[in-house]
Scaffold this motif. Structure first.
Motif, PDB file in Angstrom:
ATOM      1  N   GLU A 151      -3.111   0.069  -5.498  1.00 49.06           N
ATOM      2  CA  GLU A 151      -3.486  -0.545  -3.700  1.00 49.06           C
ATOM      3  C   GLU A 151      -4.833  -0.827  -4.732  1.00 49.06           C
ATOM      4  O   GLU A 151      -5.133  -1.992  -3.623  1.00 49.06           O
ATOM      5  CB  GLU A 151      -4.190   0.974  -3.797  1.00 49.06           C
ATOM      6  CG  GLU A 151      -3.028   1.683  -2.522  1.00 49.06           C
ATOM      7  CD  GLU A 151      -3.544   3.103  -1.805  1.00 49.06           C
ATOM      8  OE1 GLU A 151      -4.307   3.577  -1.425  1.00 49.06           O
ATOM      9  OE2 GLU A 151      -2.440   3.075  -0.680  1.00 49.06           O
ATOM     10  N   LEU A 163      -7.334   1.744   2.599  1.00 47.28           N
ATOM     11  CA  LEU A 163      -7.325   1.754   1.461  1.00 47.28           C
ATOM     12  C   LEU A 163      -8.745   2.698   1.384  1.00 47.28           C
ATOM     13  O   LEU A 163      -9.431   2.737   1.873  1.00 47.28           O
ATOM     14  CB  LEU A 163      -7.489   0.018   1.563  1.00 47.28           C
ATOM     15  CG  LEU A 163      -6.178  -0.034   0.601  1.00 47.28           C
ATOM     16  CD1 LEU A 163      -5.576  -0.449   1.322  1.00 47.28           C
ATOM     17  CD2 LEU A 163      -6.751  -1.520  -0.645  1.00 47.28           C
ATOM     18  N   THR A 204       1.088  -1.202  -0.287  1.00 40.43           N
ATOM     19  CA  THR A 204      -0.255   0.040   0.204  1.00 40.43           C
ATOM     20  C   THR A 204       0.949   1.406   0.078  1.00 40.43           C
ATOM     21  O   THR A 204       2.151   1.036   0.702  1.00 40.43           O
ATOM     22  CB  THR A 204      -0.880   0.408   0.624  1.00 40.43           C
ATOM     23  OG1 THR A 204       0.227   0.033   1.891  1.00 40.43           O
ATOM     24  CG2 THR A 204      -1.619  -0.895   1.540  1.00 40.43           C
TER      25      THR A 204
END
Length: 153
Positions: free
Chosen positions: A52, A83, A19
């Motif tokens: 992502e 996220l 991420t």
């Protein structure tokens, strides 16, 4: 922008999906902060090393197939990792409804077989099955339906 750090960050991302938050933390460990870190992250995204959405899909699919996690636990973890809702939805789309129900059925069948060796009280047996499945992150209504079906056999 430091090319050496960019190369190091690209290797870090190539090893496994990451991420942006994970990359930012790693850059901070390497002494890269602020605008320079943002530039490197933007460059990694443009070079397709960092995505992502791809992370969410890989993570959700993997945790479901390998660890038998339920949707609730997977969503919670993806959210904890910062996220967006869009990326979380994309990740959750990797889990097929039919495969999901089948996985829960198999998981509870195995657990039931193991528990029947030691647990004779049917109420305690049911409680332990429910607690186990909820701990894995499955939805309570699906858990109860599956358990009722298994115990009726």
């Amino acid at each position: 922008m430091d090319r050496l750090i960019l190369q190091k960050a690209a290797s870090y991302c190539a090893y496994q999906e990451r991420t942006q938050d994970e990359v930012r933390k790693r850059l901070q460990k390497w002494g890269v902060w602020g605008d320079e870190a943002d530039e490197i992250i933007a460059e990694l995204i443009s070079m397709k090393y960092l995505s992502e959405e791809r992370f969410a899909k890989t993570y959700a699919g993997g945790k479901f197939r390998v660890k038998n996690w339920g949707r609730l636990k997977i969503k919670q973890e993806l959210s904890r990792r910062g996220l967006t809702d869009y990326n979380i939805r994309q990740g959750m789309a990797e889990i097929n409804d039919e495969a999901y129900a089948k996985a829960l059925d198999e998981l509870l069948s195995k657990k039931l077989t193991a528990l029947r060796r030691t647990e004779t009280d049917p109420l305690k047996l049911k409680q332990k099955l429910v607690r186990f499945a909820l701990g894995k992150g499955y939805e309570s209504d699906l858990v109860w339906r599956t358990i009722e079906k298994l115990l009726a056999k």
